[in-house]
Every structure is written in structure tokens, then in C-alpha cells.
Design a protein around this motif. Structure first.
Motif, PDB file in Angstrom:
ATOM      1  N   PHE A   1      12.484 109.914  21.429  1.00 50.43           N
ATOM      2  CA  PHE A   1      13.469 110.216  22.433  1.00 50.43           C
ATOM      3  C   PHE A   1      12.693 110.076  23.723  1.00 50.43           C
ATOM      4  CE2 PHE A   1      15.416 111.157  18.589  1.00 50.43           C
ATOM      5  CZ  PHE A   1      17.019 111.078  18.839  1.00 50.43           C
ATOM      6  N   ILE A   2      13.222 109.279  24.639  1.00 51.12           N
ATOM      7  CA  ILE A   2      12.609 109.120  25.939  1.00 51.12           C
ATOM      8  C   ILE A   2      13.656 109.384  26.978  1.00 51.12           C
ATOM      9  CG2 ILE A   2      11.562 107.625  27.582  1.00 51.12           C
ATOM     10  CD1 ILE A   2      10.706 105.866  25.211  1.00 51.12           C
ATOM     11  N   GLU A   3      13.394 110.551  27.909  1.00 52.24           N
ATOM     12  CA  GLU A   3      14.318 110.757  29.154  1.00 52.24           C
ATOM     13  C   GLU A   3      13.914 109.813  30.219  1.00 52.24           C
ATOM     14  OE1 GLU A   3      14.506 114.844  30.326  1.00 52.24           O
ATOM     15  OE2 GLU A   3      15.042 115.481  28.108  1.00 52.24           O
ATOM     16  N   LYS A   4      14.760 108.835  30.602  1.00 50.98           N
ATOM     17  CA  LYS A   4      14.496 107.960  31.639  1.00 50.98           C
ATOM     18  C   LYS A   4      15.827 107.839  32.590  1.00 50.98           C
ATOM     19  CE  LYS A   4      13.528 103.025  32.262  1.00 50.98           C
ATOM     20  NZ  LYS A   4      13.242 101.710  31.460  1.00 50.98           N
TER      21      LYS A   4
ATOM     22  N   PRO B   1      13.970 104.285  21.275  1.00 47.61           N
ATOM     23  CA  PRO B   1      13.538 102.890  20.716  1.00 47.61           C
ATOM     24  C   PRO B   1      13.629 103.233  19.158  1.00 47.61           C
ATOM     25  CG  PRO B   1      11.787 103.887  22.314  1.00 47.61           C
ATOM     26  CD  PRO B   1      12.810 105.013  22.048  1.00 47.61           C
ATOM     27  N   LEU B   2      14.003 102.059  18.466  1.00 48.53           N
ATOM     28  CA  LEU B   2      14.236 101.938  17.034  1.00 48.53           C
ATOM     29  C   LEU B   2      13.540 100.868  16.521  1.00 48.53           C
ATOM     30  CD1 LEU B   2      17.949 102.343  16.910  1.00 48.53           C
ATOM     31  CD2 LEU B   2      16.418 104.075  16.841  1.00 48.53           C
ATOM     32  N   GLN B   3      12.600 100.880  15.364  1.00 51.04           N
ATOM     33  CA  GLN B   3      11.828  99.831  14.952  1.00 51.04           C
ATOM     34  C   GLN B   3      12.500  99.415  13.631  1.00 51.04           C
ATOM     35  OE1 GLN B   3       7.777 100.864  13.773  1.00 51.04           O
ATOM     36  NE2 GLN B   3       6.805  98.912  13.542  1.00 51.04           N
ATOM     37  N   PHE B   4      12.870  98.162  13.448  1.00 49.53           N
ATOM     38  CA  PHE B   4      13.499  97.526  12.273  1.00 49.53           C
ATOM     39  C   PHE B   4      12.359  97.713  11.060  1.00 49.53           C
ATOM     40  CE2 PHE B   4      15.426  94.274  15.296  1.00 49.53           C
ATOM     41  CZ  PHE B   4      16.640  95.110  15.476  1.00 49.53           C
TER      42      PHE B   4
ATOM     43  N   ILE C   1      18.115 102.084  22.197  1.00 53.89           N
ATOM     44  CA  ILE C   1      19.528 102.352  22.564  1.00 53.89           C
ATOM     45  C   ILE C   1      19.565 103.462  23.568  1.00 53.89           C
ATOM     46  CG2 ILE C   1      20.269 101.736  20.366  1.00 53.89           C
ATOM     47  CD1 ILE C   1      20.254 104.338  19.596  1.00 53.89           C
ATOM     48  N   ILE C   2      20.657 103.453  24.279  1.00 55.63           N
ATOM     49  CA  ILE C   2      21.191 104.536  25.228  1.00 55.63           C
ATOM     50  C   ILE C   2      21.964 105.221  24.586  1.00 55.63           C
ATOM     51  CG2 ILE C   2      22.020 105.069  27.327  1.00 55.63           C
ATOM     52  CD1 ILE C   2      21.920 101.923  28.170  1.00 55.63           C
ATOM     53  N   VAL C   3      21.386 106.690  24.630  1.00 59.37           N
ATOM     54  CA  VAL C   3      21.815 107.923  23.722  1.00 59.37           C
ATOM     55  C   VAL C   3      22.677 108.667  24.746  1.00 59.37           C
ATOM     56  CG1 VAL C   3      21.820 109.727  22.124  1.00 59.37           C
ATOM     57  CG2 VAL C   3      20.414 107.734  21.865  1.00 59.37           C
TER      58      VAL C   3
END
Length: 218
Positions: free
Chosen positions: A176-179, A186-189, A135-137
């Protein structure tokens, strides 16, 4: 093998001309017989009445998140506190582990609602697969790495017969990734049933075809 009460099972007909799928839950198990609640047709969401002698391919995911499949047959019905259907249950040697391939990740925007610690957020995905989403936070959030959050994912299919599907599942926050001046998470089900997973796979496949079609028009 002992199945946990409440385990979700998907039944796929193998004894009729049309392939139908049903979802149900384990209510009880006695030796080589499992008892399920009345199944629901995954296409119509209506309660189904399985005929005695009908043969099905059953699949379920155990507590270790390993998928299994086996062949089963309807043995009859039972009237108890809740109506139940009896299914044959094979020996451990006849239960097959399903090897899952790495899920294909597709870059596409999808609306996602998140609930964590009684707080609600709305985001858009960077990408999606049957194993998770990114997701884009764009706002401050209370969840952090390794937290488990609740998701509602909106899948807008192009096919009018499919319409919009809503997937409700839980997920673990990976990192959390800064890009490119954005924060991607990224979220893992962690608890997606087979029906929802199949909807995500179909949605990803549809989007892949759509992207390829656009690329070939240039």
C-alpha cells in the motif's frame, strides 16, 4: 519434461497462410505424445478441428511461471471419455525457454472488479501492464499485503472489431502506497493465461500510441 495435467497450451499455426491461435489443455501425456482436449480458436471462441499432419508452435507456462515453446504436429484423434487430439512432444533439448522482457507499464484508467474473502470491490487503475496493475483505493478494504485476490479487468479497445475484453485472473497484493493524498496499491498477476496476457499487451500498446498522438498534437 512431464507436463502437468490441466496445463494451458496456446497453439499457433505455422503450416497455413493465415496465422491462427488456439487454446487447449493437457489431458494426458505418454512419452513423446501429449493428448489435448479439442482446442478453441482465440479469435472466434469456437471449437476448432485440427487436421492430422498440421504443424503448430505450442507455448505454455510451467508451475514456476517460466514460459516455454516447442514445435508440434497433429498425430490424430482419440475417442475416449472425452474426445482428444494427439500432438507430438519433443525432447527436452527441443523445448525453448521464452525470455520475457520487462512489461511496459502505461498510466491509464481501467475499471477493475476485485473479489476477496467473499467481498466485492470496484476500483480504477492508476496504471496497467502485462505483469500487473496499480489500483487507486478510495475505500476501506479487507485485503492486505501479500494476500491473493481475484480480478476482473475491463479492457475497452478503441478498435470496434476488438470491442471490450474481460480479463479474469488472480493477483498478489504487493504493498500500500500513500501518494498525493491517495492510496495506490500495486498488484502482481499470479495466474494469467497467454491469451489474456496478449490482450493486455495489445491494450497497453494501443494506449501508448494514443498518448503519444495526443502529445504530438500540442
Amino acid at each position: 519434461m512431464e507436463l502437468k495435467i490441466g496445463t494451458n497450451i496456446i497453439l499457433e499455426s505455422i503450416s497455413s497462410e493465415t496465422t491462427e491461435k488456439f487454446r487447449c489443455k493437457i489431458v494426458e501425456q505418454k512419452n513423446n505424445v501429449i493428448y489435448i482436449d479439442y482446442p478453441v480458436n482465440t479469435a472466434t471462441n469456437k471449437t476448432a478441428f485440427l487436421f492430422e499432419g498440421g504443424q503448430y508452435r505450442a507455448s505454455f507456462v510451467d508451475e514456476a511461471k517460466v514460459a516455454h515453446a516447442f514445435k508440434t504436429q497433429v498425430l490424430g484423434r482419440v475417442k475416449s471419455n472425452i474426445p482428444m487430439i494427439m500432438l507430438s512432444f519433443p525432447t527436452d533439448e527441443e523445448i525453448i525457454k521464452i525470455q520475457r522482457r520487462e512489461f511496459v507499464r502505461v498510466e491509464t484508467p481501467v475499471d477493475v472488479a476485485i473479489e476477496f474473502d467473499h467481498q466485492f470491490y470496484q476500483f480504477v487503475t492508476e496504471d496497467i501492464s502485462a505483469g500487473g496493475i496499480a489500483i487507486i483505493v478510495n475505500q476501506s478494504v479487507s485485503f492486505k499485503e501479500n494476500d491473493e485476490i481475484q480480478l476482473t479487468i475491463v479492457l475497452p479497445f478503441s478498435n470496434s472489431n476488438d470491442g471490450i475484453k474481460y480479463v479474469q485472473t488472480s493477483a498478489r497484493v504487493v504493498r500500500f502506497i500513500e501518494k498525493d493524498n491517495r492510496v495506490i496499491v500495486p498488484l502482481q498477476f499470479t495466474n494469467t493465461d497467454d491469451v489474456d496476457r496478449q490482450n493486455i499487451i495489445r491494450f497497453c500498446f494501443e494506449r501508448q500510441l494514443k498518448i503519444r498522438k495526443k502529445e504530438t498534437t500540442f
